[in-house]
Design a protein around this motif. Sequence first.
Motif, PDB file in Angstrom:
ATOM      1  N   LEU A 169      11.807   7.109 -10.568  1.00 19.00           N
ATOM      2  CA  LEU A 169      10.735   6.944 -11.340  1.00 19.00           C
ATOM      3  C   LEU A 169      10.203   7.370 -12.402  1.00 19.00           C
ATOM      4  CD1 LEU A 169       8.354   4.741  -8.264  1.00 19.00           C
ATOM      5  CD2 LEU A 169       9.519   3.823 -10.763  1.00 19.00           C
ATOM      6  N   ASN A 170      10.714   8.907 -12.263  1.00 22.21           N
ATOM      7  CA  ASN A 170       9.891   9.780 -12.670  1.00 22.21           C
ATOM      8  C   ASN A 170       8.752   9.493 -13.124  1.00 22.21           C
ATOM      9  OD1 ASN A 170      10.611  12.562 -14.204  1.00 22.21           O
ATOM     10  ND2 ASN A 170      11.304  11.532 -16.159  1.00 22.21           N
TER      11      ASN A 170
ATOM     12  N   LYS B  39       6.628   7.172 -13.284  1.00 16.92           N
ATOM     13  CA  LYS B  39       5.914   6.038 -14.195  1.00 16.92           C
ATOM     14  C   LYS B  39       6.383   4.742 -13.380  1.00 16.92           C
ATOM     15  CE  LYS B  39       8.597   7.442 -18.568  1.00 16.92           C
ATOM     16  NZ  LYS B  39       9.912   7.338 -18.857  1.00 16.92           N
ATOM     17  N   GLY B  40       5.814   4.972 -11.826  1.00 14.08           N
ATOM     18  CA  GLY B  40       5.284   3.718 -11.000  1.00 14.08           C
ATOM     19  C   GLY B  40       4.919   4.811  -9.992  1.00 14.08           C
TER      20      GLY B  40
ATOM     21  N   GLY C 155       6.983  -2.412 -12.228  1.00 18.28           N
ATOM     22  CA  GLY C 155       7.654  -0.825 -12.665  1.00 18.28           C
ATOM     23  C   GLY C 155       7.031   0.042 -11.120  1.00 18.28           C
TER      24      GLY C 155
END
Length: 487
Positions: free
Chosen positions: A366-367, A369-370, A452
């Motif tokens: 995910l880094n 981003k969600g 996401g």
Amino acid sequence: MKLSELLKNIKPTVIIGDTDIDITGVNIDSRRIADGHLFVAMKGTQVDGHKFIAKAIEQGAKAILCEDLPEDANNQQTSNITYIQVPSTEDAVGRVATLFYGDPSKRLKLVGVTGTNGKTTIATLLYNMFRKMGHRCGLLSTVCNYVEGEAIPASHTTPDPIELNALLAKMVDAGCEYAFMECSSHAIAQKRIGGLNFTGGLFTNLTRDHLDYHKTFENYRNAKKAFFDALPKGAFAITNADDKNGMFMVQNTRATVKTYSTRSMADFKAHILECHFEGMYLEVDGREVGVQFIGKFNVSNLLAVYGAAIMLGKKPEDVLLVMSTLKSVNGRLDPVRSPEGFTAIVDYAHTPDALENVLNAIHEVLNGKGQVITVCGAGGNRDKGKRPLMAQEAVRQSDRVIITSDNPRFEEPQDIINDMLAGLNAQQMKKVVSIVDRREAIRTACMMAQKGDVILVAGKGHENYQEIKGVKHHFDDKEVLNEIFAQ
């Protein structure tokens, strides 16, 4: 087989009756006894088999292997029943079963996998890899046992010694060259693998689990170590150098020791080059390979598989080529895509450490981003000490957490949930809701999720049931997710 032959590898303290009789089967379950069988009376954790000696004789048993002789044993000579007394039937049963089934593990290359997490994945991947390399193989695992391609349902991580040797004999009869098996701490402590001949052993990692049975972490750890202590000279022992107990496991083994690591110098090493939900690019011992797995813990699992294949005589390039085609084990980081653009992941994680590993893997991809929504519970009638720890781990790495029912067994689901919630402070509780009904908990997580995001449904993985008050009701996390997405 003659009874005298079966007793060759044990030291009876008393024998009453004739040992020159034919034995047609060996069993620890009196209900399965047939004419001419040897009944082994085991002092189990739940039931003492000595109580069923009379029942076994009624069923046709011709010989009884026991720790305590029945009061009338000496008066039974006329009834043609032979009694063999030993100090421990737990010690003796594996040796007897091995002989009865023709010592099948000596006719296979048998590799055992032990540790808290990763056993099923590693054993299954080795089985799949060696079959893809053209070998006939057997698998003994939590999910299912396989003799070549034939599935035989599994009731325990490691079967009892008689069932185990029967399965191994079936593998030999089917022409199998290799067998890969999970070795649980219960099986090692209860000598279920006693008498087996291992070509190699693998250690994955060690975290808190099964303390309801072992009582202390040291007992649990020592049960795992006993497996490596018993490996013969000429076998191999591959251990995880990244685990603090990795070298402890192999300090007294006679086997050839090899190490694997994702962090430091080792015989087999790897690191991640790229990571996506579809898989990772790795560098393994200086060679690049794409794999259909995610998460650092899976890099460790794949390294154990790679190391075992090398120790079994395979070439590194051949191993990596097959490794790139392998797929994740059912119910282990198993993704289900929703039409709304979020991802649900089903995983068997049922310890704090396994939960941490899976959530780490999700965050790696995910880094930031969600959001992560975790649905989890804890099993009933098992180690209660891990319940608050699991809740803490879920909260630490998730944006929202839904605590729900797992396999409550004979406990009240709400009591288990309360034990989990007891580990959380007021601030942490703001992230948490509890919903007893597991289906409703999964549905609620799907309603919360946006495009996401990732939902982790943890705890049951491959299991297709919920165990409530001794009854297994059909329940499959993946099935439930697909039903919700279809609606």
